[in-house]
Design a protein around this motif. Structure first.
Motif, mmCIF file in Angstrom:
data_model
loop_
_atom_site.group_PDB
_atom_site.id
_atom_site.type_symbol
_atom_site.label_atom_id
_atom_site.label_comp_id
_atom_site.label_asym_id
_atom_site.label_seq_id
_atom_site.Cartn_x
_atom_site.Cartn_y
_atom_site.Cartn_z
ATOM 1 N N VAL A 178 0.838 -1.208 0.000
ATOM 2 C CA VAL A 178 0.000 0.000 0.000
ATOM 3 C C VAL A 178 0.871 1.256 0.000
ATOM 4 O O VAL A 178 0.607 2.213 -0.734
ATOM 5 N N ILE A 179 1.930 1.239 0.792
ATOM 6 C CA ILE A 179 2.834 2.394 0.861
ATOM 7 C C ILE A 179 3.531 2.608 -0.476
ATOM 8 O O ILE A 179 3.648 3.744 -0.965
ATOM 9 N N ASP A 180 3.981 1.514 -1.100
ATOM 10 C CA ASP A 180 4.667 1.633 -2.393
ATOM 11 C C ASP A 180 3.733 2.153 -3.484
ATOM 12 O O ASP A 180 4.143 2.942 -4.339
ATOM 13 N N LYS A 181 2.474 1.720 -3.452
ATOM 14 C CA LYS A 181 1.516 2.218 -4.446
ATOM 15 C C LYS A 181 1.268 3.708 -4.262
ATOM 16 O O LYS A 181 1.156 4.457 -5.233
ATOM 17 N N ALA A 182 1.176 4.133 -3.006
ATOM 18 C CA ALA A 182 0.975 5.560 -2.742
ATOM 19 C C ALA A 182 2.174 6.361 -3.235
ATOM 20 O O ALA A 182 2.023 7.466 -3.764
ATOM 21 N N THR A 183 3.361 5.791 -3.089
ATOM 22 C CA THR A 183 4.571 6.465 -3.565
ATOM 23 C C THR A 183 4.580 6.534 -5.081
ATOM 24 O O THR A 183 4.885 7.574 -5.675
ATOM 25 N N LYS A 184 4.246 5.433 -5.708
ATOM 26 C CA LYS A 184 4.260 5.364 -7.167
ATOM 27 C C LYS A 184 3.278 6.360 -7.781
ATOM 28 O O LYS A 184 3.566 6.972 -8.815
ATOM 29 N N ARG A 185 2.145 6.556 -7.137
ATOM 30 C CA ARG A 185 1.136 7.473 -7.646
ATOM 31 C C ARG A 185 1.385 8.917 -7.240
ATOM 32 O O ARG A 185 0.638 9.809 -7.626
ATOM 33 N N GLY A 186 2.410 9.152 -6.424
ATOM 34 C CA GLY A 186 2.755 10.523 -6.060
ATOM 35 C C GLY A 186 1.979 11.067 -4.876
ATOM 36 O O GLY A 186 1.958 12.272 -4.656
ATOM 37 N N VAL A 187 1.330 10.187 -4.114
ATOM 38 C CA VAL A 187 0.585 10.641 -2.946
ATOM 39 C C VAL A 187 1.546 11.039 -1.835
ATOM 40 O O VAL A 187 1.350 12.037 -1.155
ATOM 41 N N ILE A 188 2.606 10.227 -1.651
ATOM 42 C CA ILE A 188 3.660 10.574 -0.697
ATOM 43 C C ILE A 188 4.998 10.485 -1.421
ATOM 44 O O ILE A 188 5.100 9.855 -2.476
ATOM 45 N N LYS A 189 6.007 11.106 -0.848
ATOM 46 C CA LYS A 189 7.320 11.104 -1.487
ATOM 47 C C LYS A 189 8.103 9.852 -1.125
ATOM 48 O O LYS A 189 7.756 9.126 -0.193
ATOM 49 N N LYS A 190 9.174 9.619 -1.878
ATOM 50 C CA LYS A 190 9.963 8.392 -1.748
ATOM 51 C C LYS A 190 10.573 8.240 -0.361
ATOM 52 O O LYS A 190 10.484 7.165 0.244
ATOM 53 N N ASN A 191 11.168 9.286 0.150
ATOM 54 C CA ASN A 191 11.795 9.192 1.467
ATOM 55 C C ASN A 191 10.768 9.032 2.573
ATOM 56 O O ASN A 191 11.023 8.365 3.576
ATOM 57 N N ASN A 192 9.610 9.631 2.401
ATOM 58 C CA ASN A 192 8.529 9.472 3.367
ATOM 59 C C ASN A 192 8.104 8.001 3.424
ATOM 60 O O ASN A 192 7.898 7.443 4.503
ATOM 61 N N ALA A 193 7.996 7.371 2.261
ATOM 62 C CA ALA A 193 7.622 5.955 2.201
ATOM 63 C C ALA A 193 8.691 5.095 2.862
ATOM 64 O O ALA A 193 8.373 4.175 3.631
ATOM 65 N N ALA A 194 9.948 5.392 2.585
ATOM 66 C CA ALA A 194 11.042 4.624 3.175
ATOM 67 C C ALA A 194 11.034 4.755 4.694
ATOM 68 O O ALA A 194 11.241 3.773 5.422
ATOM 69 N N ARG A 195 10.753 5.941 5.179
ATOM 70 C CA ARG A 195 10.701 6.178 6.620
ATOM 71 C C ARG A 195 9.556 5.400 7.261
ATOM 72 O O ARG A 195 9.720 4.776 8.308
#
Length: 83
Positions: free
Chosen positions: A56-73
């Protein structure tokens, strides 16, 4: 209020995009809260849910909902919480 036809369309499009982004963000927050709650009682079950949270987090990142570093955190903190 928008005057031109293109401005009216832009409002419709942005409303659709906002609805999808809100839905993705809400599902991400829900699964994170579930894992946080489970990690206090049942670590094994929380570990099983971890992969779906990553998805779910990766999909949100891929779609631009959250940024890459935010997802990693978020993923890092969830992993640390479960272990």
């Amino acid at each position: 209020m928008p005057i031109t036809k293109s401005a009216k369309k832009a409002i419709r499009v942005s409303a659709r995009k906002k609805a999808m982004n809100d839905r993705r963000k809400r599902s991400m927050k829900d699964i994170i809260k579930k894992i946080e709650k489970l990690s206090k009682t049942d670590k094994a079950e929380a570990t099983k849910m971890l992969s779906s949270a990553y998805q779910v987090i990766d999909k949100a990142t891929k779609r631009g909902v959250i940024k890459k570093n935010n997802a990693a955190r978020k993923k890092s903190r969830l992993t640390r919480l479960v272990k």
